[in-house]
Design a protein around this motif. Structure first.
Motif, PDB file in Angstrom:
ATOM      1  N   SER A  20       0.832  -1.197   0.000  1.00  0.00           N
ATOM      2  CA  SER A  20       0.000   0.000   0.000  1.00  0.00           C
ATOM      3  C   SER A  20       0.871   1.253   0.000  1.00  0.00           C
ATOM      4  O   SER A  20       0.617   2.201  -0.769  1.00  0.00           O
ATOM      5  N   GLU A  21       1.896   1.257   0.826  1.00  0.00           N
ATOM      6  CA  GLU A  21       2.816   2.391   0.869  1.00  0.00           C
ATOM      7  C   GLU A  21       3.615   2.502  -0.426  1.00  0.00           C
ATOM      8  O   GLU A  21       3.814   3.595  -0.959  1.00  0.00           O
ATOM      9  N   LEU A  22       4.061   1.361  -0.951  1.00  0.00           N
ATOM     10  CA  LEU A  22       4.832   1.337  -2.193  1.00  0.00           C
ATOM     11  C   LEU A  22       4.044   1.937  -3.348  1.00  0.00           C
ATOM     12  O   LEU A  22       4.559   2.734  -4.137  1.00  0.00           O
ATOM     13  N   LEU A  23       2.780   1.549  -3.455  1.00  0.00           N
ATOM     14  CA  LEU A  23       1.922   2.024  -4.550  1.00  0.00           C
ATOM     15  C   LEU A  23       1.263   3.367  -4.240  1.00  0.00           C
ATOM     16  O   LEU A  23       0.610   3.940  -5.114  1.00  0.00           O
ATOM     17  N   GLU A  24       1.414   3.813  -2.990  1.00  0.00           N
ATOM     18  CA  GLU A  24       0.770   5.042  -2.544  1.00  0.00           C
ATOM     19  C   GLU A  24      -0.741   4.983  -2.785  1.00  0.00           C
ATOM     20  O   GLU A  24      -1.358   5.903  -3.307  1.00  0.00           O
ATOM     21  N   THR A  29      -7.891  -0.524  -2.180  1.00  0.00           N
ATOM     22  CA  THR A  29      -7.510  -0.541  -3.597  1.00  0.00           C
ATOM     23  C   THR A  29      -6.485  -1.624  -3.863  1.00  0.00           C
ATOM     24  O   THR A  29      -6.582  -2.361  -4.844  1.00  0.00           O
ATOM     25  N   VAL A  30      -5.512  -1.749  -2.979  1.00  0.00           N
ATOM     26  CA  VAL A  30      -4.479  -2.769  -3.139  1.00  0.00           C
ATOM     27  C   VAL A  30      -5.093  -4.166  -3.050  1.00  0.00           C
ATOM     28  O   VAL A  30      -4.753  -5.058  -3.833  1.00  0.00           O
ATOM     29  N   ILE A  31      -6.017  -4.366  -2.132  1.00  0.00           N
ATOM     30  CA  ILE A  31      -6.689  -5.667  -2.008  1.00  0.00           C
ATOM     31  C   ILE A  31      -7.468  -5.983  -3.276  1.00  0.00           C
ATOM     32  O   ILE A  31      -7.410  -7.111  -3.780  1.00  0.00           O
ATOM     33  N   ARG A  32      -8.193  -5.013  -3.826  1.00  0.00           N
ATOM     34  CA  ARG A  32      -8.955  -5.249  -5.065  1.00  0.00           C
ATOM     35  C   ARG A  32      -8.016  -5.620  -6.212  1.00  0.00           C
ATOM     36  O   ARG A  32      -8.282  -6.547  -6.986  1.00  0.00           O
ATOM     37  N   LYS A  33      -6.901  -4.906  -6.331  1.00  0.00           N
ATOM     38  CA  LYS A  33      -5.928  -5.215  -7.384  1.00  0.00           C
ATOM     39  C   LYS A  33      -5.333  -6.607  -7.191  1.00  0.00           C
ATOM     40  O   LYS A  33      -5.201  -7.373  -8.148  1.00  0.00           O
ATOM     41  N   ALA A  34      -4.947  -6.912  -5.957  1.00  0.00           N
ATOM     42  CA  ALA A  34      -4.346  -8.222  -5.673  1.00  0.00           C
ATOM     43  C   ALA A  34      -5.327  -9.349  -5.956  1.00  0.00           C
ATOM     44  O   ALA A  34      -4.957 -10.387  -6.520  1.00  0.00           O
TER      45      ALA A  34
END
Length: 100
Positions: A20-24, A29-34
């Motif tokens: 999450s921090e890496l992608l800002e 959102t990160v969970i949906r993408k993953a």
């Protein structure tokens, strides 16, 4: 959009925070993408396994993987896939390819 709850191990929570921090981006959102990328990866893996075993034709494997026939042929080439398709299966795939 429906909401789903899930429990995750502490290590995954730490990794989620790091990505999450890496992608800002926020965690949701990160969970949906993953999830999207993971589901796509699973579909491709199963299609590769079933195609290699001869259970699926080229068209069926592409459909299962959720990709176009051209994309599937590239995946098959990248993985050096061979199959034990019958002559009827090959003719069916060739006919479908001609229709494109």
């Amino acid at each position: 959009m429906p909401s789903i709850s899930a429990r995750v191990p502490d290590d995954d929570e730490d990794e989620l925070e790091a990505v999450s921090e890496l992608l800002e981006e926020d965690k949701s959102t990160v969970i949906r993408k993953a999830l999207s990328e993971g589901l796509s990866s699973i579909r491709r893996r199963v299609a590769i396994e079933r195609y290699q075993s001869g259970e699926l034709s080229v068209n069926e494997a592409a459909r299962l993987a959720g990709v176009s026939l051209a994309e599937w042929l590239e995946i098959a080439r990248e993985h050096n896939l061979t199959t034990q398709l019958s002559p009827e299966d090959i003719e069916s795939d060739a006919a479908a390819a001609r229709e494109l």
